[in-house]
Design a protein around this motif. Structure first.
Motif, mmCIF file in Angstrom:
data_model
loop_
_atom_site.group_PDB
_atom_site.id
_atom_site.type_symbol
_atom_site.label_atom_id
_atom_site.label_comp_id
_atom_site.label_asym_id
_atom_site.label_seq_id
_atom_site.Cartn_x
_atom_site.Cartn_y
_atom_site.Cartn_z
ATOM 1 N N GLU A 192 -34.505 57.897 40.199
ATOM 2 C CA GLU A 192 -33.918 58.076 41.527
ATOM 3 C C GLU A 192 -34.388 56.972 42.455
ATOM 4 O O GLU A 192 -35.455 56.386 42.254
ATOM 5 N N PRO A 193 -33.600 56.669 43.504
ATOM 6 C CA PRO A 193 -33.953 55.559 44.398
ATOM 7 C C PRO A 193 -35.298 55.768 45.074
ATOM 8 O O PRO A 193 -35.725 56.908 45.320
ATOM 9 N N ALA A 194 -35.947 54.662 45.367
ATOM 10 C CA ALA A 194 -37.210 54.716 46.102
ATOM 11 C C ALA A 194 -36.952 55.205 47.522
ATOM 12 O O ALA A 194 -35.904 54.929 48.112
ATOM 13 N N LEU A 229 -28.755 52.354 39.961
ATOM 14 C CA LEU A 229 -28.695 50.897 39.968
ATOM 15 C C LEU A 229 -27.357 50.389 40.504
ATOM 16 O O LEU A 229 -27.320 49.411 41.265
ATOM 17 N N GLU A 230 -26.274 51.026 40.111
ATOM 18 C CA GLU A 230 -24.974 50.575 40.603
ATOM 19 C C GLU A 230 -24.858 50.776 42.104
ATOM 20 O O GLU A 230 -24.250 49.956 42.807
ATOM 21 N N ALA A 231 -25.460 51.855 42.628
ATOM 22 C CA ALA A 231 -25.467 52.064 44.080
ATOM 23 C C ALA A 231 -26.278 50.972 44.773
ATOM 24 O O ALA A 231 -25.881 50.445 45.821
ATOM 25 N N ALA A 232 -27.417 50.603 44.172
ATOM 26 C CA ALA A 232 -28.243 49.540 44.744
ATOM 27 C C ALA A 232 -27.508 48.203 44.734
ATOM 28 O O ALA A 232 -27.605 47.414 45.682
ATOM 29 N N MET A 233 -26.760 47.959 43.656
ATOM 30 C CA MET A 233 -25.994 46.722 43.576
ATOM 31 C C MET A 233 -24.881 46.696 44.623
ATOM 32 O O MET A 233 -24.617 45.663 45.240
ATOM 33 N N ARG A 234 -24.241 47.841 44.836
ATOM 34 C CA ARG A 234 -23.198 47.899 45.875
ATOM 35 C C ARG A 234 -23.787 47.614 47.240
ATOM 36 O O ARG A 234 -23.178 46.926 48.066
ATOM 37 N N ASP A 235 -24.978 48.152 47.501
ATOM 38 C CA ASP A 235 -25.634 47.894 48.783
ATOM 39 C C ASP A 235 -25.930 46.407 48.965
ATOM 40 O O ASP A 235 -26.010 45.917 50.096
ATOM 41 N N ALA A 236 -26.107 45.712 47.841
ATOM 42 C CA ALA A 236 -26.363 44.272 47.893
ATOM 43 C C ALA A 236 -25.072 43.456 47.880
ATOM 44 O O ALA A 236 -25.114 42.230 47.825
ATOM 45 N N GLY A 237 -23.936 44.138 47.930
ATOM 46 C CA GLY A 237 -22.649 43.452 47.967
ATOM 47 C C GLY A 237 -22.095 43.074 46.624
ATOM 48 O O GLY A 237 -21.218 42.207 46.536
ATOM 49 N N ARG A 238 -22.584 43.721 45.550
ATOM 50 C CA ARG A 238 -22.103 43.398 44.210
ATOM 51 C C ARG A 238 -21.605 44.660 43.522
ATOM 52 O O ARG A 238 -22.364 45.605 43.307
ATOM 53 N N GLU A 239 -20.337 44.677 43.185
ATOM 54 C CA GLU A 239 -19.754 45.779 42.422
ATOM 55 C C GLU A 239 -19.960 45.487 40.941
ATOM 56 O O GLU A 239 -19.425 44.514 40.413
ATOM 57 N N THR A 240 -20.751 46.307 40.280
ATOM 58 C CA THR A 240 -21.087 46.066 38.879
ATOM 59 C C THR A 240 -20.973 47.361 38.092
ATOM 60 O O THR A 240 -21.394 48.413 38.558
ATOM 61 N N SER A 241 -20.393 47.280 36.905
ATOM 62 C CA SER A 241 -20.332 48.415 35.994
ATOM 63 C C SER A 241 -21.235 48.131 34.806
ATOM 64 O O SER A 241 -21.135 47.079 34.176
ATOM 65 N N HIS A 291 -29.712 39.889 40.398
ATOM 66 C CA HIS A 291 -29.584 41.050 41.287
ATOM 67 C C HIS A 291 -29.960 42.324 40.544
ATOM 68 O O HIS A 291 -30.647 43.195 41.085
ATOM 69 N N LEU A 292 -29.514 42.439 39.295
ATOM 70 C CA LEU A 292 -29.821 43.624 38.501
ATOM 71 C C LEU A 292 -31.308 43.693 38.182
ATOM 72 O O LEU A 292 -31.926 44.770 38.244
ATOM 73 N N LEU A 293 -31.908 42.556 37.838
ATOM 74 C CA LEU A 293 -33.343 42.547 37.567
ATOM 75 C C LEU A 293 -34.127 42.970 38.806
ATOM 76 O O LEU A 293 -35.101 43.722 38.713
ATOM 77 N N ALA A 294 -33.703 42.490 39.978
ATOM 78 C CA ALA A 294 -34.387 42.858 41.214
ATOM 79 C C ALA A 294 -34.252 44.353 41.482
ATOM 80 O O ALA A 294 -35.207 45.012 41.916
#
Length: 366
Positions: A211-213, A282-294, A352-355
């Motif tokens: 779960e998110p920090a 992780l996908e939610a975190a990526m969206r927050d960073a402006g990256r849509e990733t599946s 971005h995913l590694l971060a």
């Protein structure tokens, strides 16, 4: 800590001489001792760092050379390759003697025949399936790495952390206390040897929160708490969640839902559910960073026997369930490699995913 021989893309002609090898990157000879290697690495890292007038590519080459030459086992394997006559095969049995170099689809010194390079790309891929169905390695895992974003940018992850193969540690108490800590640490070492050493772009994250920090009262991020998984491997757009279990028997049976061994019926961890929850985070975190990733998902439970052998316990499957069958180490590592290498983006390193994964570490280390 065991690391991979990172310069998969060097031409075989370079490997047969010392003019363009990893020793030359650090400015030393093959006979340099460990102390000289460390001193040379520090000198070259200071020279090549972008803040000191170097370039991102130069710095990454120095970092990659150190990952090999600074590790005793990896350096020994690299030296054997240097001594090997040009064109000779270098395949070894990864389940018995260590990493295999040159196996199609899993990386090798002569993989693509192209020099090591950094490529910029902003593409992402749609989800192509999950580990619940059979997937064939795409063959891209041995190609030169593609960094997103490229290494000219220090963000979202520093260059040393981008190069780092293993992230996170295990606490001596709490979630991974006692025997579980020792088993998880042993599992991490085996994953480094039998998975990371096969896939040049794979990364291993240990003790990963699902779960998110959260935030503290001042609004600053705090280390994530709650449920966590032992190990997460990422390669391209694929995540494989891994856990391990010691079975007090040389044989076991799997009915698709439960494991039966030594007269006992064992309930296994829900790695499928854990991996889906982590993917959502992780996908939610990526969206927050402006990256849509599946992200593609995979899971594997590794079984250890009392004798510590790579081929035991032998697991007899008697049914087909949703979860991937638990396996002895040798077969489990093969399964994990195949899951990671199946993506067409297996040679992509998404920084971005590694971060995002590093933010999920319960016990990070630099």
């Amino acid at each position: 800590m065991s690391t991979i021989l990172r310069f998969w893309g060097y031409r075989e002609s370079s490997m047969s001489s010392h003019s363009e090898d990893l020793y030359s990157v650090l400015g030393i000879g093959p006979d340099a001792d460990a102390q000289a290697v460390r001193a040379a690495y520090r000198k070259q890292a200071r020279r090549a760092h972008p803040d000191a007038g170097g370039t991102a590519e130069e710095f990454h080459e120095v970092q990659s050379a150190w990952e090999v030459l600074g590790d005793e086992a990896a350096r020994a394997a690299y030296d054997r390759k240097l001594r090997q006559p040009q064109g000779a095969g270098a395949e070894e049995d990864s389940e018995n003697d260590g990493p295999t170099y040159g196996r199609p689809g899993f990386g090798g010194f002569g993989g693509s025949g192209a020099a090591f390079r950094t490529t910029a790309s902003g593409s992402t891929s749609a989800r192509s399936g999950s580990a619940d169905s059979a997937r064939t390695p795409s063959g891209t895992a041995h190609l030169a790495p593609i960094y997103i974003p490229d290494l000219s940018r220090p963000e979202p992850l520093s260059l040393p952390l981008t190069s780092q193969r293993t992230h996170g540690r295990f606490a001596s108490k709490g979630l991974f206390g006692g025997g579980r800590t020792r088993r998880a640490e042993r599992m991490a070492a085996l994953l480094e040897k039998h998975v990371l050493a096969e896939l040049p772009t794979a990364r291993l994250f240990n003790a990963v929160a699902l779960e998110p920090a959260g935030k503290d009262r001042r609004g600053a991020s705090r280390p994530p708490r709650g449920p966590a998984v032992d190990h997460v491997l990422v390669c391209g757009d694929t995540l494989v969640v891994v856990s391990s279990l010691e079975v007090p028997a040389a044989a076991a049976s799997w009915d698709g839902h439960r494991l039966h061994a030594a007269g006992r019926s064992l309930t296994l961890p829900d790695l499928t559910g854990d991996s889906r929850l982590l993917r959502a985070t992780l996908e939610a975190a990526m969206r927050d960073a402006g990256r849509e990733t599946s992200l593609n998902l995979g899971q594997q439970l590794v079984l250890h026997s009392p004798d510590g052998g790579m081929q035991s316990p032998v697991v007899e499957s008697r049914g087909a369930g949703i979860a991937r069958a638990p396996l002895a180490p040798a077969r489990a590592f093969r399964s994990i490699r195949e899951q990671l290498a199946a993506s067409a983006q297996a040679n992509v390193i998404d920084r971005h995913l590694l971060a995002a994964l590093r933010r999920q570490l319960q016990h990070p280390f630099e």
